[in-house]
Motif scaffolding. Structure first.
Motif, PDB file in Angstrom:
ATOM      1  N   PHE A 139       0.844  -1.199   0.000  1.00  0.00           N
ATOM      2  CA  PHE A 139       0.000   0.000   0.000  1.00  0.00           C
ATOM      3  C   PHE A 139       0.874   1.243   0.000  1.00  0.00           C
ATOM      4  N   ASP A 140       0.615   2.135  -0.954  1.00  0.00           N
ATOM      5  CA  ASP A 140       1.343   3.399  -1.062  1.00  0.00           C
ATOM      6  C   ASP A 140       0.513   4.498  -0.399  1.00  0.00           C
ATOM      7  N   ARG A 141       0.989   4.991   0.749  1.00  0.00           N
ATOM      8  CA  ARG A 141       0.217   5.985   1.500  1.00  0.00           C
ATOM      9  C   ARG A 141       0.052   7.295   0.732  1.00  0.00           C
ATOM     10  N   GLU A 142       1.033   7.656  -0.075  1.00  0.00           N
ATOM     11  CA  GLU A 142       0.969   8.926  -0.795  1.00  0.00           C
ATOM     12  C   GLU A 142      -0.072   8.904  -1.909  1.00  0.00           C
ATOM     13  N   THR A 143      -0.086   7.822  -2.678  1.00  0.00           N
ATOM     14  CA  THR A 143      -1.021   7.751  -3.817  1.00  0.00           C
ATOM     15  C   THR A 143      -2.329   7.068  -3.450  1.00  0.00           C
ATOM     16  N   GLN A 177      -9.126   1.298  -4.348  1.00  0.00           N
ATOM     17  CA  GLN A 177     -10.230   1.455  -3.407  1.00  0.00           C
ATOM     18  C   GLN A 177      -9.903   1.008  -1.989  1.00  0.00           C
ATOM     19  N   LEU A 178      -8.646   0.660  -1.696  1.00  0.00           N
ATOM     20  CA  LEU A 178      -8.273   0.180  -0.365  1.00  0.00           C
ATOM     21  C   LEU A 178      -7.625   1.297   0.458  1.00  0.00           C
ATOM     22  N   ASP A 179      -7.605   1.091   1.790  1.00  0.00           N
ATOM     23  CA  ASP A 179      -7.130   2.160   2.673  1.00  0.00           C
ATOM     24  C   ASP A 179      -5.934   1.797   3.538  1.00  0.00           C
ATOM     25  N   THR A 180      -5.603   0.511   3.640  1.00  0.00           N
ATOM     26  CA  THR A 180      -4.498   0.104   4.505  1.00  0.00           C
ATOM     27  C   THR A 180      -3.700  -1.026   3.871  1.00  0.00           C
ATOM     28  N   SER A 221      -4.730  -4.552   1.671  1.00  0.00           N
ATOM     29  CA  SER A 221      -4.020  -4.949   0.449  1.00  0.00           C
ATOM     30  C   SER A 221      -3.576  -6.405   0.518  1.00  0.00           C
ATOM     31  N   GLU A 222      -3.143  -6.834   1.699  1.00  0.00           N
ATOM     32  CA  GLU A 222      -2.712  -8.223   1.866  1.00  0.00           C
ATOM     33  C   GLU A 222      -3.899  -9.173   1.658  1.00  0.00           C
ATOM     34  N   TYR A 223      -5.032  -8.838   2.254  1.00  0.00           N
ATOM     35  CA  TYR A 223      -6.234  -9.657   2.059  1.00  0.00           C
ATOM     36  C   TYR A 223      -6.650  -9.679   0.591  1.00  0.00           C
ATOM     37  N   ALA A 224      -6.590  -8.504  -0.049  1.00  0.00           N
ATOM     38  CA  ALA A 224      -6.989  -8.410  -1.451  1.00  0.00           C
ATOM     39  C   ALA A 224      -6.070  -9.240  -2.343  1.00  0.00           C
ATOM     40  N   ALA A 225      -4.773  -9.320  -1.979  1.00  0.00           N
ATOM     41  CA  ALA A 225      -3.834 -10.130  -2.759  1.00  0.00           C
ATOM     42  C   ALA A 225      -4.180 -11.614  -2.653  1.00  0.00           C
ATOM     43  N   LEU A 226      -4.551 -12.048  -1.447  1.00  0.00           N
ATOM     44  CA  LEU A 226      -4.969 -13.436  -1.273  1.00  0.00           C
ATOM     45  C   LEU A 226      -6.250 -13.704  -2.070  1.00  0.00           C
ATOM     46  N   CYS A 251     -10.293 -10.620  14.977  1.00  0.00           N
ATOM     47  CA  CYS A 251     -10.373  -9.551  13.980  1.00  0.00           C
ATOM     48  C   CYS A 251     -11.427  -8.541  14.439  1.00  0.00           C
ATOM     49  N   PHE A 252     -10.954  -7.357  14.852  1.00  0.00           N
ATOM     50  CA  PHE A 252     -11.863  -6.331  15.348  1.00  0.00           C
ATOM     51  C   PHE A 252     -12.124  -5.236  14.318  1.00  0.00           C
ATOM     52  N   ASP A 253     -11.325  -5.211  13.262  1.00  0.00           N
ATOM     53  CA  ASP A 253     -11.484  -4.193  12.226  1.00  0.00           C
ATOM     54  C   ASP A 253     -12.609  -4.590  11.269  1.00  0.00           C
ATOM     55  N   GLU A 254     -13.553  -3.706  11.053  1.00  0.00           N
ATOM     56  CA  GLU A 254     -14.726  -4.032  10.240  1.00  0.00           C
ATOM     57  C   GLU A 254     -14.351  -4.372   8.804  1.00  0.00           C
ATOM     58  N   GLU A 255     -13.455  -3.593   8.210  1.00  0.00           N
ATOM     59  CA  GLU A 255     -13.078  -3.840   6.814  1.00  0.00           C
ATOM     60  C   GLU A 255     -12.322  -5.156   6.663  1.00  0.00           C
ATOM     61  N   LEU A 256     -11.441  -5.438   7.603  1.00  0.00           N
ATOM     62  CA  LEU A 256     -10.704  -6.706   7.537  1.00  0.00           C
ATOM     63  C   LEU A 256     -11.636  -7.889   7.740  1.00  0.00           C
TER      64      LEU A 256
END
Length: 217
Positions: A82-86, A114-117, A121-126, A162-167
């Motif tokens: 994940f690139d924080r700048e872009t 469309q991802l934020d963290t 990105s790791e989940y999306a890669a899987l 897993c406490f994060d809603e998006e994850l």
């Protein structure tokens, strides 16, 4: 598919006992079982898979013969960056499998916005790897998933909450796809050094270098 062997062994003096092996690949189990049969002391042989289903030697041979034309012995390496700048994410996966007596490697990456963290990105890669498995026709098989994300691996193994809603949503997507394909996942956590291929694919995606290839290994 991995199985363990249960064999009833009979000595020349007709003393009997039952031995159970560790789990191993079905092909290896068949070779060992055939060798045991040659001794003439294996009274009965049974194969038990990870679902506790039992197989005879004949059934297991027929199964192995049938899957040779389909992808099997599958391993998926995945990584996300994940690139924080872009605010863009690079996804990468490398899939190793066998089919028709040959070994192959599939490489795939993707650039998404469309991802934020980094964890998303790791989940999306899987999940990208799972979509590629679906396209390959992989189904109802054990598959190894190898990554360097402690969060993803430990949450999917249910060792971390897993406490994060998006994850949580990503974990649900992964588990739903696994269920649809009938895949039995074996998650392995490795160092970033041991996940360089997937890491490079993710980095190339961030540089807008698109990779889609399948080659014989």
């Amino acid at each position: 598919m991995n199985v363990r062997i249960e064999v009833t062994y009979k000595t020349p003096k007709r003393t009997e006992t039952i031995f159970s092996s560790d789990e191993m690949q079905a092909g290896k189990a068949i070779l060992i079982a055939e060798d045991l049969e040659k001794t003439g002391r294996a009274k009965s042989l049974t194969f038990i898979d990870s679902y506790d289903h039992t197989w005879t030697l004949k059934e297991l041979k027929e199964y192995m013969k049938g899957i040779q034309t389909e992808p099997h012995n599958v391993t998926v390496y995945f990584d996300g960056g994940f690139d924080r700048e872009t605010k863009r994410s690079g996804l990468g996966c490398a899939i190793y499998y066998e089919q028709n007596g040959k070994a192959f490697r599939l490489r795939k990456n993707a650039l998404v916005e469309q991802l934020d963290t980094n964890n998303e990105s790791e989940y999306a890669a899987l999940h990208l790897g799972l979509k590629e498995l679906e396209l390959l026709g992989v189904h109802h098989l054990p598959v190894k998933f190898i990554g360097d994300s402690q969060v993803v691996i430990n949450q999917l193994k249910e060792e971390w909450a897993c406490f994060d809603e998006e994850l949580s949503k990503w974990a649900d997507r992964v588990e739903s796809k696994l269920k649809k394909l009938g895949i039995d996942p074996d998650y392995r956590l490795v160092s970033r050094k041991d996940n360089q291929e997937a890491d490079q694919l993710a980095s190339q995606a961030l540089k807008e270098i698109e990779i889609t290839s399948t080659s014989e290994t």
